[in-house]
Design a protein around this motif. Structure first.
Motif, short mmCIF file in Angstrom:
data_model
loop_
_atom_site.label_atom_id
_atom_site.label_comp_id
_atom_site.label_asym_id
_atom_site.label_seq_id
_atom_site.Cartn_x
_atom_site.Cartn_y
_atom_site.Cartn_z
N GLY A 40 -57.87 -32.78 -101.78
CA GLY A 40 -58.67 -33.23 -102.83
C GLY A 40 -59.51 -33.67 -103.09
O GLY A 40 -60.86 -34.11 -102.99
N PRO A 41 -61.23 -32.24 -102.65
CA PRO A 41 -62.05 -32.11 -102.15
C PRO A 41 -62.86 -32.17 -103.10
O PRO A 41 -64.22 -30.61 -103.16
N ILE A 96 -62.38 -23.74 -100.21
CA ILE A 96 -61.26 -23.94 -99.74
C ILE A 96 -61.98 -22.96 -99.03
O ILE A 96 -62.28 -23.64 -96.87
N ASP A 97 -62.53 -21.71 -98.81
CA ASP A 97 -62.77 -20.74 -97.97
C ASP A 97 -64.44 -20.86 -96.87
O ASP A 97 -64.40 -20.82 -96.17
N THR A 98 -64.79 -21.74 -97.97
CA THR A 98 -66.40 -21.57 -97.99
C THR A 98 -66.59 -22.71 -96.97
O THR A 98 -67.31 -22.62 -95.85
N VAL A 142 -74.46 -31.20 -93.60
CA VAL A 142 -73.23 -30.06 -93.68
C VAL A 142 -71.99 -30.72 -92.57
O VAL A 142 -72.71 -30.25 -91.49
N ALA A 143 -71.33 -30.95 -93.03
CA ALA A 143 -69.87 -31.46 -91.89
C ALA A 143 -68.95 -30.64 -91.56
O ALA A 143 -68.05 -29.79 -92.63
N ARG A 144 -68.71 -30.53 -90.51
CA ARG A 144 -67.83 -29.32 -89.93
C ARG A 144 -66.04 -29.91 -90.15
O ARG A 144 -66.02 -31.35 -89.21
N VAL A 145 -65.56 -29.86 -91.52
CA VAL A 145 -63.99 -30.32 -91.64
C VAL A 145 -62.85 -29.04 -90.90
O VAL A 145 -63.02 -27.75 -91.99
N GLY A 187 -67.96 -25.19 -101.28
CA GLY A 187 -68.19 -25.00 -100.34
C GLY A 187 -69.84 -26.80 -100.36
O GLY A 187 -69.92 -26.85 -99.84
N GLN A 188 -69.93 -26.46 -101.47
CA GLN A 188 -70.97 -28.21 -101.87
C GLN A 188 -70.47 -28.93 -102.53
O GLN A 188 -70.06 -29.07 -103.36
#
Length: 315
Positions: free
Chosen positions: A8-9, A38-40, A55-58, A135-136
């Motif tokens: 749940g992001p 999710i795609d972003t 900006v986190a790369r997860v 994505g934000q």
């Protein structure tokens, strides 16, 4: 390196995922609905603004079946989606713990039914965030986050999670009374959310109005009576000074509420955010179990029941 999966992001889950993922102390995977969010995240990373910017790369997946095992499994979906997502996540091998940062008073027991009591710890977050774009996440408030064993004991797994969150920049504590913390949050969260969705106002706008502040105190005291019937002590936690608001006269409590940290918050209640997006709120899933418990304990919640009914009819 610990492997943490956050299911749940959205505003809350996305804040935790971005902060934990950016620091690089653990591997973070988010699980969300298929779609542009999710795609972003998968393509561009998870962008955090507001109280912190990064900006986190997860890792990002849209199907829980892609997750086979992890150290920590944290649920942050809306309360009404809990049963569905637990059924789709029950296969995941949880090495350390499963926890829920969701709203509601029955969330931990639902996790226990799925993963077993020895694999579940309690968790509570008074953290506000919004998802303004795919994505934000815009992080707007950090009250307090707590993790704790359900039996009130101390444990290395709780301490490790607290340390990870603190290092990530979140105000976090270990709790030996996590049930009290969970109930305290809900006793403060439900009434202001009901007003926010009906009046279309921020927390500060609601509590600057004497009539709504009085109604808020009334509902807080009703829900506090239910907690007392269940022998659950309520405390002062983050902006929710529930123990204090239950002391003295109603007039004194109203005055305290109107000059509390909650009255200074410009955050928009998460349920009001749902209304603005045309999405269903969590109130039915959160309030219904409490009304059922109240009937079982012979506790009356007239104001909570009336305002909840008005909310459900309106939305």
């Amino acid at each position: 390196m610990k492997e943490i999966v956050i299911v749940g992001p959205g505003g809350l889950g996305g804040t935790f995922a971005a902060l934990l993922g950016y620091k690089g102390q653990c591997s973070v995977t988010v699980v969300g609905r298929p779609g542009v969010h999710i795609d972003t995240i998968r393509q561009e990373g998870l962008k955090l603004t507001g109280l912190s910017e990064c900006v986190a790369r997860v890792n990002a997946v849209s199907d829980p079946s892609e997750i086979k095992a992890c150290d920590a499994l944290i649920f942050v979906v809306k309360a009404q989606d809990t049963q569905t997502i637990l059924a789709r996540s029950a296969h995941i091998e949880v090495r350390d713990f499963a926890a829920s940062l969701q709203n509601g008073t029955i969330k931990d027991e639902l996790l226990v039914q799925t993963f077993g009591r020895d694999k579940v710890i309690g968790a509570m977050a008074i953290v506000a965030g919004e998802r303004p774009a795919p994505g934000q996440i815009n992080w707007t408030y950090d009250g307090i986050t707590q993790f704790g064993e359900l039996d009130g004991s101390n444990s290395p797994r709780v301490e490790q999670m607290v340390e990870l969150c603190r290092n990530a920049g979140l105000l976090t504590e270990a709790s030996t009374a996590i049930l009290s913390a969970t109930w305290t949050k809900m006793v403060g969260w439900i009434p202001i959310g009901l007003y926010a969705t009906l009046a279309r106002k921020t927390n500060a706008e609601i509590l600057s109005n004497p009539l709504m502040a009085a109604g808020y105190v009334g509902m807080v005291r009703e829900l506090s009576a239910l907690a007392a019937a269940r022998s659950i002590p309520l405390i002062d936690l983050g902006p929710y000074h529930i123990e204090t608001w239950n002391q003295g006269s109603v007039e004194e409590a109203i005055e305290r509420v109107m000059h509390s940290p909650l009255a200074d918050s410009q955050s928009t209640h998460s349920a009001y955010q749902d209304i603005q997006k045309g999405q269903p709120t969590e109130f039915s899933a959160c309030v219904a179990p409490m009304l059922s418990e109240a009937r079982a304990h012979g506790v009356t919640l007239p104001s909570v029941q009336a305002v909840s009914y008005t909310h459900l009819r309106a939305h």
